[in-house]
Scaffold this motif. Structure first.
Motif, PDB file in Angstrom:
ATOM      1  N   ALA A   1      41.811  48.730  50.282  1.00  0.00           N
ATOM      2  CA  ALA A   1      40.862  49.782  50.651  1.00  0.00           C
ATOM      3  C   ALA A   1      40.488  50.621  49.436  1.00  0.00           C
ATOM      4  CB  ALA A   1      41.458  50.658  51.749  1.00  0.00           C
ATOM      5  N   HIS A   2      41.473  50.891  48.579  1.00  0.00           N
ATOM      6  CA  HIS A   2      41.214  51.631  47.341  1.00  0.00           C
ATOM      7  C   HIS A   2      40.241  50.849  46.459  1.00  0.00           C
ATOM      8  CE1 HIS A   2      42.964  53.504  43.402  1.00  0.00           C
ATOM      9  NE2 HIS A   2      41.821  54.060  43.744  1.00  0.00           N
ATOM     10  N   LEU A   3      40.458  49.554  46.329  1.00  0.00           N
ATOM     11  CA  LEU A   3      39.540  48.697  45.581  1.00  0.00           C
ATOM     12  C   LEU A   3      38.135  48.779  46.162  1.00  0.00           C
ATOM     13  CD1 LEU A   3      38.697  46.315  43.701  1.00  0.00           C
ATOM     14  CD2 LEU A   3      39.629  44.768  45.439  1.00  0.00           C
TER      15      LEU A   3
ATOM     16  N   TYR B   1      46.010  44.373  43.895  1.00  0.00           N
ATOM     17  CA  TYR B   1      47.351  44.541  43.325  1.00  0.00           C
ATOM     18  C   TYR B   1      47.346  44.283  41.825  1.00  0.00           C
ATOM     19  CZ  TYR B   1      52.260  43.685  42.287  1.00  0.00           C
ATOM     20  OH  TYR B   1      53.507  43.713  41.719  1.00  0.00           O
ATOM     21  N   ALA B   2      46.727  43.178  41.402  1.00  0.00           N
ATOM     22  CA  ALA B   2      46.751  42.786  39.992  1.00  0.00           C
ATOM     23  C   ALA B   2      45.991  43.768  39.106  1.00  0.00           C
ATOM     24  CB  ALA B   2      46.177  41.373  39.835  1.00  0.00           C
ATOM     25  N   ALA B   3      44.933  44.356  39.642  1.00  0.00           N
ATOM     26  CA  ALA B   3      44.118  45.276  38.851  1.00  0.00           C
ATOM     27  C   ALA B   3      44.658  46.700  38.847  1.00  0.00           C
ATOM     28  CB  ALA B   3      42.681  45.278  39.369  1.00  0.00           C
ATOM     29  N   GLY B   4      45.647  46.975  39.688  1.00  0.00           N
ATOM     30  CA  GLY B   4      46.276  48.285  39.670  1.00  0.00           C
ATOM     31  C   GLY B   4      45.761  49.269  40.698  1.00  0.00           C
TER      32      GLY B   4
ATOM     33  N   ALA C   1      38.824  43.830  37.872  1.00  0.00           N
ATOM     34  CA  ALA C   1      38.893  43.398  39.265  1.00  0.00           C
ATOM     35  C   ALA C   1      37.729  42.474  39.608  1.00  0.00           C
ATOM     36  CB  ALA C   1      38.888  44.618  40.194  1.00  0.00           C
ATOM     37  N   LEU C   2      36.551  42.790  39.124  1.00  0.00           N
ATOM     38  CA  LEU C   2      35.383  41.962  39.402  1.00  0.00           C
ATOM     39  C   LEU C   2      35.564  40.568  38.806  1.00  0.00           C
ATOM     40  CD1 LEU C   2      32.611  42.054  40.741  1.00  0.00           C
ATOM     41  CD2 LEU C   2      31.662  42.887  38.572  1.00  0.00           C
ATOM     42  N   GLY C   3      36.105  40.503  37.582  1.00  0.00           N
ATOM     43  CA  GLY C   3      36.357  39.201  36.971  1.00  0.00           C
ATOM     44  C   GLY C   3      37.345  38.374  37.778  1.00  0.00           C
ATOM     45  N   MET C   4      38.401  39.016  38.260  1.00  0.00           N
ATOM     46  CA  MET C   4      39.389  38.310  39.074  1.00  0.00           C
ATOM     47  C   MET C   4      38.769  37.806  40.372  1.00  0.00           C
ATOM     48  SD  MET C   4      42.668  40.856  38.693  1.00  0.00           S
ATOM     49  CE  MET C   4      43.220  41.438  37.093  1.00  0.00           C
ATOM     50  N   ALA C   5      37.995  38.683  41.026  1.00  0.00           N
ATOM     51  CA  ALA C   5      37.375  38.299  42.302  1.00  0.00           C
ATOM     52  C   ALA C   5      36.400  37.150  42.103  1.00  0.00           C
ATOM     53  CB  ALA C   5      36.676  39.503  42.918  1.00  0.00           C
ATOM     54  N   ARG C   6      35.652  37.178  41.008  1.00  0.00           N
ATOM     55  CA  ARG C   6      34.689  36.105  40.749  1.00  0.00           C
ATOM     56  C   ARG C   6      35.369  34.786  40.415  1.00  0.00           C
ATOM     57  NH1 ARG C   6      30.264  39.754  37.321  1.00  0.00           N
ATOM     58  NH2 ARG C   6      29.024  40.353  39.154  1.00  0.00           N
ATOM     59  N   SER C   7      36.634  34.857  39.984  1.00  0.00           N
ATOM     60  CA  SER C   7      37.378  33.625  39.705  1.00  0.00           C
ATOM     61  C   SER C   7      37.914  32.979  40.974  1.00  0.00           C
ATOM     62  CB  SER C   7      38.543  33.924  38.756  1.00  0.00           C
ATOM     63  OG  SER C   7      39.599  34.599  39.434  1.00  0.00           O
TER      64      SER C   7
ATOM     65  N   MET D   1      40.096  34.694  43.197  1.00  0.00           N
ATOM     66  CA  MET D   1      41.334  35.326  43.657  1.00  0.00           C
ATOM     67  C   MET D   1      41.074  36.128  44.936  1.00  0.00           C
ATOM     68  SD  MET D   1      43.782  38.084  41.613  1.00  0.00           S
ATOM     69  CE  MET D   1      44.172  36.922  40.291  1.00  0.00           C
ATOM     70  N   PRO D   2      41.929  36.045  45.936  1.00  0.00           N
ATOM     71  CA  PRO D   2      41.767  36.848  47.159  1.00  0.00           C
ATOM     72  C   PRO D   2      41.735  38.335  46.819  1.00  0.00           C
ATOM     73  CG  PRO D   2      43.407  35.143  47.500  1.00  0.00           C
ATOM     74  CD  PRO D   2      43.086  35.133  46.030  1.00  0.00           C
ATOM     75  N   LEU D   3      40.928  39.100  47.564  1.00  0.00           N
ATOM     76  CA  LEU D   3      40.740  40.504  47.236  1.00  0.00           C
ATOM     77  C   LEU D   3      42.020  41.325  47.335  1.00  0.00           C
ATOM     78  CD1 LEU D   3      37.246  41.262  48.811  1.00  0.00           C
ATOM     79  CD2 LEU D   3      37.833  40.740  46.427  1.00  0.00           C
ATOM     80  N   ALA D   4      42.905  40.981  48.268  1.00  0.00           N
ATOM     81  CA  ALA D   4      44.178  41.703  48.353  1.00  0.00           C
ATOM     82  C   ALA D   4      44.987  41.513  47.070  1.00  0.00           C
ATOM     83  CB  ALA D   4      44.971  41.225  49.559  1.00  0.00           C
ATOM     84  N   ASP D   5      44.950  40.287  46.528  1.00  0.00           N
ATOM     85  CA  ASP D   5      45.658  40.012  45.281  1.00  0.00           C
ATOM     86  C   ASP D   5      44.963  40.690  44.100  1.00  0.00           C
ATOM     87  OD1 ASP D   5      47.410  38.473  46.743  1.00  0.00           O
ATOM     88  OD2 ASP D   5      46.445  36.574  46.222  1.00  0.00           O
TER      89      ASP D   5
END
Length: 236
Positions: free
Chosen positions: A218-220, A210-213, A195-201, A203-207
């Protein structure tokens, strides 16, 4: 670690290593403290104080640097360090352990060799060579490591246990030795890192959630606070 320390990372292959790195804080700088977050990895770090083993962590750990200090290190991927260290991963979980406690005099010899090299880059190379030499004569990595790392990315702990032919309690015992914590915690840590890698790229946090599972954003957010001790946006 962020750039105020002059952090530089070099990819590595083989011997279970994912990278080596160096960090230097100029003599005129203010003391610097980096918050290190869990990644499932184990680092072997040389500094003027000797060589220590860091991790694996289950929560945020402060890493302080004094002005004028330098470091060189190697990083093992999840499950790869125990044979080289000569100790199970849970023996160094959430700890910073002098390498001499695991290697004896060989750790001091390596520390002296690293310190005797010229530039910081040369010191990094000497440390990498020393760790690789130790890995070459170490016992092999537990053969379950790849299956468990891959399995927890998309399956439940029970499903992973079934896939590798173990009961859940047996899998937990093997995981503690391999990774420093049980498969459920490993799953949380690796998902957090994805998730951290995606966010640093960007990607919006809502996405990202979802992508990280994660169940939702809020769970993230809750998981990031639990593992890193701060909101996800401060880690970007």
């Amino acid at each position: 670690m962020v750039n105020p320390t002059g952090y530089r990372e070099v990819p590595e292959r083989g011997a279970g290593l994912v990278c080596s790195w160096t960090a230097a804080l100029p003599a005129g700088a203010e003391p610097f403290v980096q918050r290190v977050v869990p990644d499932g990895c184990v680092d072997v770090i040389w500094s003027a104080d000797g060589i220590q083993v860091a991790g694996p962590d289950t929560g945020p750990m402060p890493a302080a640097m004094r002005p004028g200090s330098v470091m060189a290190a190697v990083r093992f991927g999840p499950g790869a360090a125990p044979p080289v260290l000569g100790a199970p991963a849970d023996a160094v979980r959430d700890a910073r352990v002098p390498l001499r406690e695991l290697w004896g005099g060989a750790a001091d010899e390596l520390a002296d060799a690293v310190a005797g090299a010229g530039s910081l880059e040369e010191r990094r190379a000497v440390l990498v060579a020393g760790v690789r030499a130790r890995a070459a004569v170490a016992e092999p990595v537990d053969p379950l490591v790849p299956a468990v790392v891959t399995g927890v990315a998309g399956a439940s702990v029970r499903e992973v246990a079934d896939a590798v032919g173990l009961g859940e309690r047996q899998l937990r015992r093997r995981s503690l030795a391999m990774f420093g914590y049980g498969p459920k915690t490993l799953q949380r840590v690796l998902r957090f890192q994805r998730a951290l890698g995606m966010a640093r790229s960007g990607m919006p946090l809502a996405d990202v959630a979802y992508a990280a599972g994660y169940a939702d954003q809020a769970h993230l957010a809750n998981e990031v606070r639990a593992l890193a001790g701060e909101p996800v946006r401060t880690l970007l």
